[in-house]
Design an enzyme around this catalytic site. Structure first.
Site: not given
Ligand code: PEP
Ligand code: MG
Length: 580
Positions: A191, A334, A433, A456-457, A467, A504
């Site tokens: 993040h 979200r 995810e 991402n997750d 990650r 996303c």
């Molecule tokens: C993801 O996990 O792809 C996502 C969009 O959420 P975050 O990156 O906030 O976990």
């Molecule tokens: Mg996520």
């Protein structure tokens, strides 16, 4: 000149003077002094040493009194280092011969010593580097006095160099004067990386140890496009990077007119392009780039600067601001995705050894019903003012989704009883995810109005690769065939059931994957605001037929590297200006 390779996490190039954050964020304001000022500067150094001496001696006495001689001896060792004749000679040498300011000279020499200790095999000797940093900090504090600067309130542009930055520390950086940052650790999907991109700060993470090689005030180039960091660059390198910055500006100007055009492929398919935001101020850029709405509002960022838990009003005001700015376009909120490496800097309980697999996100909010209800009330109240969608993160089981929806219905009933307005037909979606949910997606689609795939997750859980861990960062990639297969099947499952689906995760904002995702059938993308126009450019330059052919080819391949280089070649053919 020295070049370091790290991971590029936020694009752009930054050229500027270094501020080394582990010196408590103090800024060395000036690197050189006039020849005639040298004597005065040496005296300033002596005063600083005397000041540090007094402090350390006082510490030694207190600690000896309270804990015994053994512990007091640590400070005795600090005193000996502080008065080491050779150390003093070397610092003075830099002031007299190179006309360095005492701050800069102290920083250079102390870091050189720390580096020597860090490179030794013995763990005990390595630890001594920390002692040297401690003395450096003290000396700098005395030299700088009131002139020290905090990273959240700078007075002129710098590039920040740190061992690590948490997402909150990143969000608190001074946006006007932080040109870029580099951290020794960190991972591509962290993040901290996402916040840097949101703030338009070029950033490179995971360079490995280098802070002993630099001093505050050194000239540094951060290449956030390729993950490179150049310490004390030569003239030619500076000129090359200045040229790159200029080229990027030209490309951005060329893409600008696309903001007022819809995203339609060459063969007439309309694609919806939404923005991902973390802070309300980002809607401005989404609007300026012609976004169709907000596809992901990461509301956990409301916690960033908060000293206490955000109230219903705090939530409501933030949502209202975003909704009004988006003027009727949909905004997908979200619910809180706290925990793991995200923004909750409470020490983990002992059994939270794998926070990424632990009590985070929807699991955490379902356990903290009052906290969850506060947010849901604010979302529902805001839904009376515009088009809001609500989305639950990290859903793993149907039971969890149903619990979250039940709570939402419960809050709706409360509002009804209190005659408070809200949108009774608010659309409810979930993030796909967690592999469990993705594999079982055909059952989830019956219970939601839309799906948003969080790559991402998903990548982290499918590949079992953290990650935000630099040591396995080379394995963290969307282009693994296993990940792509899951993505294709999720998109197809959603399409078959007529459930709107978008991606996303950061991958959807990477032009390398746009054609592939179009080929999988994806018609909605939610991307970081800075990527909106580039993604639109690709969409407007290709046909779905072409993309389907590319997707078919990709799915015959069996390794990530091969897939990436094929996609790069195809992108270069279709949209050469995006592949320098
Ligand atoms: C993801 O996990 O792809 C996502 C969009 O959420 P975050 O990156 O906030 O976990
Ligand atoms: Mg996520």
């Amino acid at each position: 000149m020295q070049t370091l390779q790290g991971i590029a996490v936020s694009p752009g190039v930054a050229i500027g003077e270094a501020l080394v954050v582990d010196n408590e964020g103090v800024r060395i304001p000036q690197r050189f002094v006039a020849r005639e000022a040298v004597q005065n500067e040496i005296e300033r150094l002596s005063d600083a040493i005397a000041g540090a001496d007094e402090e350390i001696a006082a510490n030694r006495d207190t600690v000896t009194q309270q804990l015994g001689k053994h512990y007091g001896a640590i400070f005795g060792a600090h005193l000996r280092m502080l008065h080491d004749a050779r150390l003093r000679r070397e610092i003075e040498g830099l002031i007299r011969q190179n006309h360095y300011s005492p701050e800069y000279a102290v920083s250079r020499i102390m870091r050189r010593y720390a580096k020597v200790f860090q490179s030794l095999d013995s763990a005990f000797m390595k630890e001594r580097a920390t002692d040297i940093f401690d003395i450096e900090k003290r000396l700098l504090k005395h030299l700088l006095g009131d002139r020290s600067e905090n990273v959240s309130q700078l007075t002129s542009p710098v590039v920040l160099l740190a061992h690590n930055l948490t997402p909150s520390e990143t969000a608190n950086l001074d946006r006007d004067f932080t040109r870029g940052f580099v951290t020794e650790v960190g991972g591509p999907g962290s993040h901290t990386a996402i916040v840097a991109e949101a703030m338009h700060i070029p950033a490179v993470v995971a360079t490995g140890q280098f802070l002993t090689d630099v001093s505050g005030g050194d000239l540094i180039i951060i290449d956030g496009n390729h993950g490179r960091v150049i310490l004390q660059p030569d003239e030619e390198t500076i000129a090359r990077y200045r040229h790159e910055v200029e080229e990027h500006r030209t490309l951005a100007a060329r893409l600008r007119p696309l903001a007022n055009k819809p995203a339609i492929t060459e063969d007439g398919t309309t694609i919806h392009l939404y923005g991902n935001i973390e802070f309300p101020y980002e809607v401005k850029e989404c609007n300026a780039s012609g976004a169709d709405g907000i596809g992901l509002y990461r509301t956990e960022f409301l916690y960033l600067n908060a000293k206490t838990e955000p109230t219903e009003e705090t939530h409501f005001e933030a949502y209202k601001k975003v909704l009004l700015a988006m003027a009727g376009k949909p905004v997908c909120i979200r619910t809180l995705d706290l925990g793991a490496e995200k923004l909750l800097e409470v020490p983990s309980p002992e059994d939270e050894r794998n926070p990424v697999l632990g009590l985070r996100s929807i699991r955490l909010t379902l356990r903290n019903v009052p906290l969850f209800r506060t947010q849901l009330r604010a979302i529902l109240r805001a839904s009376a003012l515009g088009k809001i969608r609500v989305m639950f993160p990290l859903i793993t089981t149907l039971k969890e989704l149903r619990q979250a929806k039940m709570l939402l219905t419960d809050v709706m009933e409360d509002l009804e009883e209190q005659n408070i307005d809200f949108d009774r037909n608010i659309e409810v979606g979930m993030m796909a995810e967690v592999p469990a949910a993705v594999i079982f997606l055909d059952r989830f689609v019956d219970e939601v109005d839309f799906i948003s795939i969080g790559t991402n997750d998903l990548i982290q859980y499918v590949l079992a690769v953290d990650r935000s861990n630099k040591d396995v960062a080379h394995m963290y990639t969307a282009s693994e065939p296993s990940v792509l297969r899951l993505l294709r099947s999720s998109i197809q499952t959603a399409i078959k059931s007529n459930t709107p689906v978008n991606i996303c995760g950061q991958m959807s904002g990477n032009t390398l994957y746009t054609m592939l995702l179009l080929g999988f059938g994806l018609q909605q993308f939610s991307v970081p605001p800075a990527s909106l126009l580039e993604i639109k450019k690709v969409i407007c330059s290709v046909s779905i037929k072409q993309c389907q052919r590319i997707a078919r080819r990709v799915m015959t391949k069996e390794n990530a590297q091969e897939i990436r280089s094929y996609l790069k070649d195809e992108l270069r053919k279709q949209v050469p200006e995006l592949v320098p």
